[in-house]
Motif scaffolding. Structure first.
Motif, PDB file in Angstrom:
ATOM      1  N   HIS A 102       0.867  -1.327   0.111  1.00  0.00           N
ATOM      2  CA  HIS A 102       0.125   0.138   0.039  1.00  0.00           C
ATOM      3  C   HIS A 102       0.711   1.208   0.078  1.00  0.00           C
ATOM      4  N   CYS A 103       0.423   2.183  -0.875  1.00  0.00           N
ATOM      5  CA  CYS A 103       1.489   3.297  -1.027  1.00  0.00           C
ATOM      6  C   CYS A 103       0.320   4.634  -1.161  1.00  0.00           C
ATOM      7  N   ILE A 104       0.511   5.676  -0.355  1.00  0.00           N
ATOM      8  CA  ILE A 104      -0.452   6.709  -0.382  1.00  0.00           C
ATOM      9  C   ILE A 104       0.123   8.073  -0.721  1.00  0.00           C
ATOM     10  N   CYS A 105       1.457   7.792  -1.309  1.00  0.00           N
ATOM     11  CA  CYS A 105       2.171   9.124  -1.956  1.00  0.00           C
ATOM     12  C   CYS A 105       1.546   9.515  -3.379  1.00  0.00           C
ATOM     13  N   LYS A 108       4.188   8.531  -7.318  1.00  0.00           N
ATOM     14  CA  LYS A 108       4.449   6.986  -7.103  1.00  0.00           C
ATOM     15  C   LYS A 108       5.895   6.524  -7.683  1.00  0.00           C
ATOM     16  N   HIS A 111       8.864   8.131  -3.528  1.00  0.00           N
ATOM     17  CA  HIS A 111       8.078   8.056  -2.430  1.00  0.00           C
ATOM     18  C   HIS A 111       8.319   8.919  -1.273  1.00  0.00           C
ATOM     19  N   LEU A 112       7.445   9.375  -0.452  1.00  0.00           N
ATOM     20  CA  LEU A 112       7.712  10.130   0.888  1.00  0.00           C
ATOM     21  C   LEU A 112       8.499   9.268   1.649  1.00  0.00           C
ATOM     22  N   ASN A 114       8.055   8.755   4.742  1.00  0.00           N
ATOM     23  CA  ASN A 114       7.107   8.161   5.742  1.00  0.00           C
ATOM     24  C   ASN A 114       6.194   6.852   5.066  1.00  0.00           C
ATOM     25  N   CYS A 115       6.556   6.675   3.565  1.00  0.00           N
ATOM     26  CA  CYS A 115       5.713   5.740   2.945  1.00  0.00           C
ATOM     27  C   CYS A 115       5.893   4.589   3.611  1.00  0.00           C
ATOM     28  N   LYS A 116       5.043   3.782   3.694  1.00  0.00           N
ATOM     29  CA  LYS A 116       4.817   2.360   4.361  1.00  0.00           C
ATOM     30  C   LYS A 116       5.039   0.951   3.270  1.00  0.00           C
ATOM     31  N   ARG A 117       5.081   1.550   2.119  1.00  0.00           N
ATOM     32  CA  ARG A 117       5.327   0.420   1.157  1.00  0.00           C
ATOM     33  C   ARG A 117       6.718   0.018   1.013  1.00  0.00           C
TER      34      ARG A 117
END
Length: 154
Positions: A102-105, A108, A111-112, A114-117
C-alpha cells in the motif's frame, strides 16, 4: 476508534455512554507514544524469546523454528501481510516481518519518507519474501535456507 473503522462521532458517543471525558480530537501524539511503547515491548519480548529458545537448546543457537504468514484479506489480493518465526521448543515468537504494498504517496515514482510500502510483487509472494528477510537477519546460512524455503513453498 479510527482503527476499528469508527469516526469521531462514535468516539464521542462511546465516551458519553461510558461516562468518560471526551476523547481527544488529535490522535497523532498519542498514536506515536503508543507505537513507540509497542515497538519497545515487542523487541524486548522477542529478545527474551530468543534467549529462552537458546537456553532450551542447551546453549546451541541452531534452534528449530516454524515460519507462518498471514494476510489482511483472504486470497492473494491483500496489500498487507505479516510473517512470524516461532520457536518450536518454546512456542514464542522470535521475529516478525511486516510487508505492505500500500502506497499513499502522491508521486508514485518518488516516495515520501514515511511511505509504508516495502514490498513490490504479487501478494502470494509476501510470505516467502518475509521469511527470507527474517532469515537474512539471523545467523543462519542464508543460501541453504533460501534453497529449503523455495523447495517447500515453490
Amino acid at each position: 476508534m479510527r482503527y476499528i473503522g469508527k469516526r469521531a462521532e462514535s468516539a464521542v458517543m462511546f465516551c458519553g455512554i461510558m461516562n468518560l471525558p471526551p476523547s481527544p480530537t488529535k490522535f497523532t501524539k498519542f498514536n506515536n507514544i503508543l507505537l513507540q511503547a509497542a515497538r519497545e515491548t515487542c523487541e524486548e519480548s522477542m529478545a527474551e524469546a530468543v534467549h529462552g529458545a537458546v537456553e532450551e537448546n542447551d546453549g546451541g543457537r541452531d534452534i528449530a523454528v516454524a515460519v507462518d504468514g498471514s494476510w489482511q484479506k483472504r486470497g492473494f489480493s491483500s496489500k498487507n501481510g505479516v510473517v512470524t518465526v516461532t520457536s518450536v521448543d518454546t512456542g514464542k515468537v522470535i521475529d516478525v516481518e511486516i510487508l505492505s504494498k500500500h502506497c499513499i504517496c502522491p508521486n508514485k515514482i518518488k516516495h515520501l519518507q514515511n511511505c509504508k510500502r516495502n514490498f513490490v510483487g504479487y501478494s502470494g509472494k509476501i510470505e516467502v519474501t518475509g521469511a527470507l528477510s527474517i532469515f537474512r537477519r539471523s545467523e543462519f546460512d542464508t543460501t541453504a535456507v533460501q534453497r529449503s524455503i523455495h523447495k517447500i513453498l515453490g
